[in-house]
Design an enzyme around this catalytic site. Sequence first.
Site, PDB file in Angstrom:
ATOM      1  N   HIS A  59       0.864  -1.202   0.000  1.00 26.41           N
ATOM      2  CA  HIS A  59       0.000   0.000   0.000  1.00 26.41           C
ATOM      3  C   HIS A  59       0.890   1.239   0.000  1.00 26.41           C
ATOM      4  O   HIS A  59       1.953   1.247   0.610  1.00 26.41           O
ATOM      5  CB  HIS A  59      -0.890   0.011   1.255  1.00 26.41           C
ATOM      6  CG  HIS A  59      -2.066   0.915   1.141  1.00 26.41           C
ATOM      7  ND1 HIS A  59      -1.978   2.262   1.361  1.00 26.41           N
ATOM      8  CD2 HIS A  59      -3.339   0.661   0.777  1.00 26.41           C
ATOM      9  CE1 HIS A  59      -3.177   2.800   1.169  1.00 26.41           C
ATOM     10  NE2 HIS A  59      -4.020   1.871   0.813  1.00 26.41           N
ATOM     11  N   ASP A 111      -7.861  -5.487  -0.067  1.00 28.16           N
ATOM     12  CA  ASP A 111      -8.287  -6.334  -1.196  1.00 28.16           C
ATOM     13  C   ASP A 111      -7.887  -7.787  -1.044  1.00 28.16           C
ATOM     14  O   ASP A 111      -8.282  -8.630  -1.846  1.00 28.16           O
ATOM     15  CB  ASP A 111      -7.688  -5.762  -2.501  1.00 28.16           C
ATOM     16  CG  ASP A 111      -8.259  -4.391  -2.789  1.00 28.16           C
ATOM     17  OD1 ASP A 111      -7.477  -3.437  -2.917  1.00 28.16           O
ATOM     18  OD2 ASP A 111      -9.488  -4.275  -2.833  1.00 28.16           O
TER      19      ASP A 111
HETATM   20  C1  SDX Z   1      -6.187   0.111  -2.857  1.00 26.82           C
HETATM   21  O1  SDX Z   1      -4.447   4.599  -1.952  1.00 26.82           O
HETATM   22  C2  SDX Z   1      -5.396   3.963  -1.327  1.00 26.82           C
HETATM   23  O2  SDX Z   1      -5.809   4.331  -0.246  1.00 26.82           O
HETATM   24  C3  SDX Z   1      -5.949   2.788  -2.085  1.00 26.82           C
HETATM   25  C4  SDX Z   1      -6.959   1.938  -1.329  1.00 26.82           C
HETATM   26  C5  SDX Z   1      -8.241   2.697  -1.062  1.00 26.82           C
HETATM   27  O3  SDX Z   1      -8.949   2.317  -0.117  1.00 26.82           O
HETATM   28  O4  SDX Z   1      -8.562   3.605  -1.867  1.00 26.82           O
HETATM   29  O5  SDX Z   1      -6.412   1.502  -0.112  1.00 26.82           O
HETATM   30  C6  SDX Z   1      -7.357   0.710  -2.155  1.00 26.82           C
HETATM   31  O6  SDX Z   1      -5.940   0.467  -3.973  1.00 26.82           O
HETATM   32  C7  SDX Z   1      -5.314  -0.874  -2.118  1.00 26.82           C
HETATM   33  C8  SDX Z   1      -4.082  -1.334  -2.973  1.00 26.82           C
HETATM   34  C9  SDX Z   1      -4.569  -2.409  -3.932  1.00 26.82           C
HETATM   35  N1  SDX Z   1      -3.489  -2.780  -4.897  1.00 26.82           N
HETATM   36  C10 SDX Z   1      -2.861  -3.942  -4.832  1.00 26.82           C
HETATM   37  O7  SDX Z   1      -3.035  -4.779  -3.949  1.00 26.82           O
HETATM   38  C11 SDX Z   1      -1.928  -4.190  -6.013  1.00 26.82           C
HETATM   39  C12 SDX Z   1      -0.589  -4.741  -5.497  1.00 26.82           C
HETATM   40  N2  SDX Z   1       0.071  -3.686  -4.745  1.00 26.82           N
HETATM   41  C13 SDX Z   1       1.102  -2.906  -5.475  1.00 26.82           C
HETATM   42  O8  SDX Z   1       0.817  -2.709  -6.823  1.00 26.82           O
HETATM   43  C14 SDX Z   1       1.554  -1.690  -4.683  1.00 26.82           C
HETATM   44  O9  SDX Z   1       1.797  -2.113  -3.416  1.00 26.82           O
HETATM   45  C15 SDX Z   1       0.669  -0.453  -4.605  1.00 26.82           C
HETATM   46  C16 SDX Z   1       0.244   0.016  -5.949  1.00 26.82           C
HETATM   47  C17 SDX Z   1      -0.551  -0.714  -3.778  1.00 26.82           C
HETATM   48  C18 SDX Z   1       1.489   0.631  -3.928  1.00 26.82           C
HETATM   49  O10 SDX Z   1       2.498   0.958  -4.794  1.00 26.82           O
HETATM   50  P1  SDX Z   1       3.619   2.059  -4.399  1.00 26.82           P
HETATM   51  O11 SDX Z   1       3.272   2.789  -3.170  1.00 26.82           O
HETATM   52  O12 SDX Z   1       3.915   2.846  -5.631  1.00 26.82           O
HETATM   53  O13 SDX Z   1       4.809   1.175  -3.972  1.00 26.82           O
HETATM   54  P2  SDX Z   1       5.946   0.711  -4.949  1.00 26.82           P
HETATM   55  O14 SDX Z   1       5.337   0.111  -6.184  1.00 26.82           O
HETATM   56  O15 SDX Z   1       6.923   1.816  -5.098  1.00 26.82           O
HETATM   57  O16 SDX Z   1       6.563  -0.493  -4.106  1.00 26.82           O
HETATM   58  C19 SDX Z   1       7.650  -0.272  -3.254  1.00 26.82           C
HETATM   59  C20 SDX Z   1       8.461  -1.565  -3.377  1.00 26.82           C
HETATM   60  C21 SDX Z   1       8.869  -1.859  -4.815  1.00 26.82           C
HETATM   61  O17 SDX Z   1      10.080  -2.636  -4.754  1.00 26.82           O
HETATM   62  P3  SDX Z   1      11.515  -1.843  -4.909  1.00 26.82           P
HETATM   63  O18 SDX Z   1      11.434  -1.059  -6.208  1.00 26.82           O
HETATM   64  O19 SDX Z   1      11.611  -0.954  -3.686  1.00 26.82           O
HETATM   65  O20 SDX Z   1      12.534  -2.947  -4.930  1.00 26.82           O
HETATM   66  O21 SDX Z   1       7.652  -2.681  -2.968  1.00 26.82           O
HETATM   67  C22 SDX Z   1       7.459  -3.545  -4.076  1.00 26.82           C
HETATM   68  C23 SDX Z   1       7.779  -2.765  -5.325  1.00 26.82           C
HETATM   69  O22 SDX Z   1       8.258  -3.636  -6.347  1.00 26.82           O
HETATM   70  N3  SDX Z   1       6.066  -3.972  -4.041  1.00 26.82           N
HETATM   71  C24 SDX Z   1       5.619  -5.214  -4.244  1.00 26.82           C
HETATM   72  C25 SDX Z   1       4.227  -5.153  -4.059  1.00 26.82           C
HETATM   73  N4  SDX Z   1       3.871  -3.910  -3.773  1.00 26.82           N
HETATM   74  C26 SDX Z   1       4.990  -3.170  -3.765  1.00 26.82           C
HETATM   75  N5  SDX Z   1       6.261  -6.355  -4.560  1.00 26.82           N
HETATM   76  C27 SDX Z   1       5.492  -7.456  -4.700  1.00 26.82           C
HETATM   77  N6  SDX Z   1       4.152  -7.487  -4.537  1.00 26.82           N
HETATM   78  C28 SDX Z   1       3.490  -6.354  -4.213  1.00 26.82           C
HETATM   79  N7  SDX Z   1       2.173  -6.371  -4.053  1.00 26.82           N
END
Ligand code: SDX
Length: 436
Positions: A312, A370
Site C-alpha cells: 500500500h 483487497d
Molecule cells: C487500494 O491509496 C489507497 O488508499 C488505495 C486503497 C483505497 O482504499 O482507496 O487503499 C485501495 O488500492 C489498495 C491497494 C490495492 N493494490 C494492490 O493490492 C496491487 C498490489 N500492490 C502494489 O501494486 C503496490 O503495493 C501499490 C500500488 C498498492 C502501492 O504501490 P507504491 O506505493 O507505488 O509502492 P511501490 O510500487 O513503489 O513499491 C515499493 C516496493 C517496490 O520494490 P523496490 O522497487 O523498492 O525494490 O515494494 C514492491 C515494489 O516492487 N512492491 C511489491 C508489491 N507492492 C509493492 N512487490 C510485490 N508485490 C506487491 N504487491
Amino acid sequence: MDASNGTSAKSATLTIGDESWELPILNGTIGPDVIDIGKLYAQTGKFTYDPGFTSTAACESQITYIDGDEGILLYRGYPIEQLAETGDFLETCYLLLYGELPTAAQKADFDYRVTRHTMVHEQMSRFFHGFRRDAHPMSVLVASVGALSAFYHDSTDISDPQQRMIASIRMIAKIPTLAAMAYKYSIGQPFVYPKNDLDYASNFLRMCFSVPCEEYKVNPILSRAIDRIFILHADHEQNASTSTVRLAGSSGANPFACIAAGIACLWGPAHGGANEAALKMLGEIGSVDRIPEFIKRAKDKNDPFRLMGFGHRVYKNYDPRAKIMQRTCHEVLGELGIQDDPLLDIAVELERIALQDEYFVERKLYPNIDFYSGITLRALGFPTSMFTVLFALARTVGWIGQWKEMIEDPGQRIGRPRQLYTGDVARDYVPIARRK
Ligand code: SDX
C-alpha cells in the site's frame, strides 16, 4: 531546504545558490505538517517534482485520516474498528457527509431520504440494453453513472447547496440499484426493483440475488457482513480515484460525471481492481505448495507479477480494514457452512510466508483491504467481475463527500499541475518532400 521535524518551525528555508526563500509550514490537527509551496514558482521560477504524489498534499480535508505507520484509519475522527462493529453503512454515510454521527431522528430522516431515491429513471433500463451481455460490469457502471447526468438535470447546478445535497443523496441511493442492474444484465436475469421496507445492504442483496419465481429471504448475517464491507470501503483520504473525482470536480463538472471518473480510475488493478486480481492470483497459485514459486516471482524485478492485495502507498503496517475483512471472511464462510475454502487456505499460508520474508518485511508490504475481500465476496455469491463494482458502490459516499468538501472550499480553484519538460526544444517545420 531546512525545516525542523517538529511542529515548532513556522517556515522552511529554501536556498538555491545565493538566494533564499521562506516557505510557510502549515500544521494539521494530527499527521504530517505541510510546506506551503503555492508561491514557489512565482518566487523561484521552479516547480516541485513528485510524479506519484508520494510527498504531496493536494488539498486540505477534514473527512478521513490515515496513519500508515500505525495502521490507523479514522472517519471524521472515529476509528474504523468502532464504526465497522457498531454502526451501519448509512450511519457512516451521514458521518462522512455531515461530519457528525446522526441522532436517532437524523438517522431516521437520512435513511428515509436515501431509501426514497433508490429507484432509477425507467429509461435507464433501456440504456443497459445497448451493452453486450458479457460486457464487464465495471464498464457498464462507469457508463450508467455518467448517464445519470442526462436524467437528473435538477441536481447538477453545483453552485446550489440544495442541489449538491440532492445529488449526493441520489448518488448514494442509486449506486446499489445500478450495480445490481449491471450484475443482473450480465447474467441475463430481469432487473429487480428496490424495496423501501429493506435496509440498504439487504436491498442490494435482494436486487442482486432474488428472481421473480420465488420469494428471496435476506440472511441477516450476510447482509450485516456486506454492510460492514461497505463501511470498510467507504472512504480513504486522497487515494487515486478520490483524487480523480476532486480533479474532475475542480473544473465544475457535474457530480455524476465526477463519480463516473472515479469509477474509471478505481477499476485499475493497482487500485480497486486488486480485489478481482487477488482472487484470480489465488486461483492461479492453485495450491499451497506452489506459493514459494509465486513469492519468488513477486520479488523478481524482471517479472511483472505482484502479490495482488499486498502492499500500500500509505500503510506500512497492517491495513486495519484487512483485519476486519479477514474476520468477516471467516464469519461469512462459517454462516454458509463452507468448512474449508482452498483459496482461503492459500491466502492464509501466503500471508504467513510473505510476512516472514525479508523482501516483504523490508518494504513493509502487508495485506491490504483487497486481500481477503475477494474470498468473502465470492462466498456471498458474487462473480469476480462484480468485486470492483462493490468497491465502487461503497466508495461512492467517500467520493461524493470529498467532492462536496472541495466545492464548498472557498479557496477552491481548478486543479492544473505543471511538468518537467524533457521533449524537443523549438524547431522549424520541414515540408514532407524534404524529410529524409
Ligand atoms: C487500494 O491509496 C489507497 O488508499 C488505495 C486503497 C483505497 O482504499 O482507496 O487503499 C485501495 O488500492 C489498495 C491497494 C490495492 N493494490 C494492490 O493490492 C496491487 C498490489 N500492490 C502494489 O501494486 C503496490 O503495493 C501499490 C500500488 C498498492 C502501492 O504501490 P507504491 O506505493 O507505488 O509502492 P511501490 O510500487 O513503489 O513499491 C515499493 C516496493 C517496490 O520494490 P523496490 O522497487 O523498492 O525494490 O515494494 C514492491 C515494489 O516492487 N512492491 C511489491 C508489491 N507492492 C509493492 N512487490 C510485490 N508485490 C506487491 N504487491
